[in-house]
Design a protein around this motif. Structure first.
Motif, PDB file in Angstrom:
ATOM      1  N   SER A 157       0.854  -1.181   0.000  1.00  0.00           N
ATOM      2  CA  SER A 157       0.000   0.000   0.000  1.00  0.00           C
ATOM      3  C   SER A 157       0.888   1.228   0.000  1.00  0.00           C
ATOM      4  O   SER A 157       1.745   1.373   0.862  1.00  0.00           O
ATOM      5  CB  SER A 157      -0.888   0.012   1.243  1.00  0.00           C
ATOM      6  N   VAL A 158       0.659   2.072  -0.982  1.00  0.00           N
ATOM      7  CA  VAL A 158       1.554   3.203  -1.185  1.00  0.00           C
ATOM      8  C   VAL A 158       0.817   4.512  -0.962  1.00  0.00           C
ATOM      9  O   VAL A 158      -0.302   4.687  -1.421  1.00  0.00           O
ATOM     10  CB  VAL A 158       2.123   3.199  -2.626  1.00  0.00           C
ATOM     11  N   ARG A 159       1.472   5.408  -0.260  1.00  0.00           N
ATOM     12  CA  ARG A 159       0.930   6.746  -0.101  1.00  0.00           C
ATOM     13  C   ARG A 159       1.842   7.698  -0.882  1.00  0.00           C
ATOM     14  O   ARG A 159       3.042   7.758  -0.623  1.00  0.00           O
ATOM     15  CB  ARG A 159       0.921   7.071   1.411  1.00  0.00           C
ATOM     16  N   ALA A 182      -0.499   3.010   4.978  1.00  0.00           N
ATOM     17  CA  ALA A 182       0.533   2.802   3.962  1.00  0.00           C
ATOM     18  C   ALA A 182       1.686   1.950   4.471  1.00  0.00           C
ATOM     19  O   ALA A 182       2.027   1.964   5.650  1.00  0.00           O
ATOM     20  CB  ALA A 182       1.056   4.147   3.477  1.00  0.00           C
ATOM     21  N   LYS A 241       8.428   0.553   7.248  1.00  0.00           N
ATOM     22  CA  LYS A 241       7.961   1.305   6.080  1.00  0.00           C
ATOM     23  C   LYS A 241       9.104   1.543   5.120  1.00  0.00           C
ATOM     24  O   LYS A 241      10.272   1.525   5.515  1.00  0.00           O
ATOM     25  CB  LYS A 241       7.357   2.624   6.520  1.00  0.00           C
ATOM     26  N   THR A 264       3.122   7.044   9.289  1.00  0.00           N
ATOM     27  CA  THR A 264       3.134   5.755   8.596  1.00  0.00           C
ATOM     28  C   THR A 264       3.686   4.690   9.539  1.00  0.00           C
ATOM     29  O   THR A 264       4.758   4.873  10.107  1.00  0.00           O
ATOM     30  CB  THR A 264       4.023   5.843   7.335  1.00  0.00           C
TER      31      THR A 264
END
Ligand code: SF4
Ligand code: SF4
Lengths: 317, 550
Positions: A173-175, A213, A241, A237
């Protein structure tokens, strides 16, 4: 060539002509029918695509280089440095793909054709130093190797990477965080969600909140005014990460490097795991960077060059 | 010298000469003194500025406001931009005023040579002056007397000296953030919704402060500046030929338009001979295919924000096709690095132009088909109709530009009104709406995609064979100042360039992106709308944050 007339003139709303027939609710010339072929491009799962129209990545041939410095003078991004050394040592040619905006000016300027333009786009790396090429002008022998990554730093990197791969493999999941880009990078990051690139087929998707994310995709040079917001986003986040720095700006400040209003890249504010060169990186280059972050592809570039052993497919799993 | 300003040059395009209309006189002011600036009062009167098709007029600071308001009210001119420049004697203010189509623009300048630099504000009469003046105040330390809003615009931190006067030598520390108060709204049940700067989608950063009752938006205030990169300052001292990259990075989603506007300004300033026709045609072709891609992005955004993902996907497929065509022509999907001062960075391919025109044509046809498809979907049309209205009055007061202005019924388009390059002598169909809502903007944009594809085909056909690569050494016998006005996909884009001709370096580059004029529109468009419709209003206006902040 005849152009269709759009009958609508905004004020007068719809046309009088009957609308073209829809095929199963799809507009005529609809999805996949623009050129009568499937729109989603198979990369990175399929063969590596070529871009004959987009030969923009400069590649340097040390044997042909006479250290004229014409390339460095032509470069609008200060990506090339040609440095004279002591007597008999020859000049050093240095090219930083992290600053390069792929404008091709150096290739056009080079009097000896030592620089040529290619469509190499799999340029993303895990170590910033792998974006820097150093050659001794006129020589075939490689320059004295740059000292390797300090053991502690590289061990840390591997640890994070391993954890991240184990936990995220298959899905990410990318922000996206715009830290002051010119919005060119936003076009290409956004393009990943278009049917043409369809990021979700790879199990990667963009999320609306940093709290959801696994990775931050940072574009822009990090402006003074975005510094705080970027740091807060990073803190929001959850661990572990990844941070992926996108574009010349995200890596080095790009065209804005040196302005007192920017901090010359994401590395100034947050720890970066993957660097994706480009101005902007084309969607395939971003896909490569994302897969590299997930450990699903091998890194091709090493100290600014593709070693002969890696000029093959580069595909791992 | 005659007693009227010659608005028309002998060689200027037709259209009736516009003599200066009766001057607005206030409170017993008599004409003699007011007319002094017309005659120059010992100074030079309006003079012609190189080949840029502009008159230049110098006024003393005391006449700044009166002159400007005269041009606005009596002269029926609109302000295109207002900017400042360092001068050995103080700060030079410049404003570009544009009259009717075909007439010459008027460049008014005044030198604020008595420290501290101070001049009367053009507010409240001239709404667009608000952002201009706030920016000049923070960047150059000019005090605008009687300005109703002295808050900073782009800078979020305190600087010891105005940054355009003395470049800061370090990034200001976090605790030197300056204070910024949003306009308060009070009353029972009013609550505040802060949004940003980091937004939910893949978009640029900015802060929105909504004042809401229930779901209805009472008020919105936008705070920008998050993407401010000090770009204008970065141009200074560059060889003008090296500035195209920065010009394309003002707003990367119209890289070509930025580079063309910049190159045009530099060419005027250098006294470059007119480009060869085929070169102009090639630039025109790039501009038009970029417009297609850009507007398809807007269309996709609107359709996505009404929740119709399949329609948005279709628009994005078409957008990608337009970018692919641009890549075939320039090697870059966004056309970056394609334009050079004096021409193009490298020749366009000679082969395969016809298929490219056919592909653009197919995109245009599919765009029209998509609109028909949307028209059959009440769930889409209900959302766009009547939403986010920008009335013609508001559009005129704010001096909006581009498709947004046209959707509100303002019939303006630089390509037709002040034709440049390929557009000289080219028929152009300019569509405009009247309702000023999201639907009108959607329809105008679909129409413009179609017209852009037609122009693209025309320009490609006429582009012929010609050396596209500019001469190695540009001439240096121009006036040292030039303006480039281009109709970017978002509307009128202006670059103004001052050169140090002796050293061959840029001394000042000012850019006014169309969004700079259009941003205030969003504060009007959302009035009375519900909060969930905000993204729709936003996408339909498609404002550039980076273009505003630079
Ligand atoms: S291609 Fe890269 S290295 Fe070459 S001139 Fe352009 S920015 Fe510099
Ligand atoms: S890397 Fe290039 S395209 Fe991306 S934000 Fe920076 S200037 Fe724009």
């Amino acid at each position: 060539m005849s152009a269709p007339r759009a009958s609508s003139s905004a004020s007068t709303s719809t046309s009088t002509s009957s609308p073209p027939r829809s095929i199963k609710g799809r507009p005529e010339g609809g999805l996949g029918q623009v050129r009568g072929e499937l729109v989603t491009r198979p990369y990175p799962e399929g063969p590596r695509p070529r871009f004959p129209a987009a030969m923009r990545t400069p590649v340097h041939d040390a044997a042909r280089c006479d250290a004229s410095g014409a390339c460095a003078r032509a470069c609008p991004s200060e990506a090339i440095e040609v440095q004279a050394r002591g007597q008999g040592e020859g000049a050093v040619f240095r090219l930083d793909y992290g600053r390069c905006t792929f404008c091709r000016a150096c290739v056009d300027a080079c009097p000896t054709q030592a620089l040529s333009a290619t469509d190499l786009f799999e340029l993303a790396v895990r170590d910033r130093r792998d974006l820097v090429l150093e050659h001794r002008a006129g020589s075939r022998a490689p320059t004295a190797p740059t000292p390797p990554t300090s053991p502690s730093a590289s061990a840390m990197l591997t640890e994070v990477q391993e954890r991240v791969q184990r936990l995220f493999r298959g899905s990410l999941s990318v922000r996206a965080v715009d830290a002051g880009s010119c919005n060119g990078c936003e076009v290409e990051v956004g393009a990943l969600t278009w049917p043409s690139y369809d990021l979700e087929r790879l199990g990667i998707h963009f999320v609306a909140s940093p709290r959801h994310a696994d990775a931050l995709l940072v574009t822009g040079p990090v402006t003074v005014n975005m510094r705080l917001a970027l740091e807060k986003t990073f803190r929001a986040t959850p661990d572990p990460k990844l941070v992926i720095a996108v574009g010349a700006c995200g890596i080095s400040g790009g065209p804005f490097r040196g302005s007192p209003e920017v901090l010359n890249g994401a590395g100034s504010s947050v720890p970066v795991n993957v660097w994706v060169p480009g101005c902007p990186p084309r969607p395939e280059a971003l896909l490569y960077g994302l897969w590299l972050a997930l450990g699903r592809l091998e890194q091709r570039l090493e100290r600014g060059e593709v070693p002969a052993a890696r000029s093959g497919s580069g595909q791992k799993a | 010298m005659s007693r009227t300003i010659p608005f028309e040059g002998d060689d200027a395009p037709k259209s009736a000469p516009a003599p200066l209309p009766p001057r607005r006189r206030s409170d017993g002011e008599r004409g003699s003194e007011e007319e002094r600036w017309v005659l120059g009062a010992g100074r030079a009167g309006p003079t012609e500025l190189g080949r840029s098709g502009l008159w230049e007029l110098g006024v003393p600071p005391g006449w700044w406001r009166a002159t400007s308001l005269d041009l606005l009210t009596a002269g029926a001119h609109r302000i295109s931009s207002l900017w400042a420049e360092r001068d050995p004697k103080g700060v030079l203010l410049r404003a570009l005023w544009l009259g009717e189509a075909g007439t010459r623009g008027i460049l008014v300048r005044t030198l604020l040579d008595a420290p501290p630099p101070r001049v009367e504000s053009l507010l409240p009469e001239l709404s667009p002056a608000l952002y201009f003046e706030r920016e000049i105040a923070e960047m150059f330390g000019v005090e605008f007397h009687a300005s109703p809003d002295p808050r900073p615009l782009l800078l979020h931190y305190r600087h010891a000296l105005p940054p355009m006067i003395a470049a800061p030598d370090r990034a200001p520390p976090l605790d030197e953030r300056s204070r910024f108060d949003f306009a308060p709204v009070e009353g029972e049940g009013v609550y505040e919704v802060p949004v940003g700067p980091v937004h939910a989608g893949i978009i640029e950063p900015g802060h929105f402060r909504f004042q809401v009752v229930g779901e209805e938006i009472l008020d919105l205030e936008v705070r920008l500046g998050y993407t401010h990169k000090g770009t204008e300052r970065l141009f200074e001292g560059l060889d003008p030929r090296r500035g195209t990259q920065l010009a394309s990075s003002i707003s990367g989603d119209h890289s070509v338009a930025g580079a063309v506007a910049y190159a045009t300004a530099v060419e005027h300033a250098l006294g470059h001979p007119p480009l060869e026709r085929p070169t102009e045609m090639r630039r025109g072709a790039l501009l038009e295919v970029e417009r297609m891609a850009h507007l398809l992005g807007d269309i996709a955004g609107i359709v996505l924000d009404v929740g119709y993902a399949a329609g948005a996907a279709q628009a994005n497929v078409l957008r990608n096709e337009a970018y692919t065509v641009l890549e075939e022509l320039t090697g870059s999907r966004l056309g970056r690095g394609a334009v050079a001062v004096g021409g193009l960075a490298r020749p366009l391919p000679r082969e395969g132009l016809r298929p490219l025109a056919a592909r653009a044509d197919a995109v245009a046809k599919a765009t029209v088909a998509l609109l028909r498809h949307l028209e059959e979907r009440p769930s889409v049309m209900d959302r766009v109709r009547g939403t986010g209205v920008v009335s013609k009055e508001v559009a005129r007061a704010l001096e909006l530009v581009g498709p947004v202005a046209r959707a509100s019924g303002l019939d303006r388009d630089v390509r037709r009104d002040r034709p440049y390059g390929a557009y000289r002598g080219t028929e152009l169909r300019v569509t405009h709406g009247s309702t000023g809502d999201v639907e009108a903007r959607l329809r105008v944009k679909v129409d413009e995609v179609v017209e852009a594809s037609r122009l693209f085909g025309t320009f490609l056909r006429r582009s012929g064979e010609a050396p596209a690569v500019p001469p190695a050494e540009p001439p240096r016998d121009g006036p040292g100042f030039g303006v480039g006005l281009v109709e970017a996909p978002r509307g009128e884009l202006l670059f103004a360039v001052s050169l140090d001709l002796e050293r061959g370096k840029l001394s000042r580059v000012h850019v006014r992106e169309p969004s700079y004029l259009n941003w205030p529109a969003i504060e009007y468009a959302v009035h009375g709308n519900i909060l969930p419709d905000f993204p729709l209003c936003n996408k339909s206006l498609n404002l550039s944050y980076s273009g505003f902040d630079r």
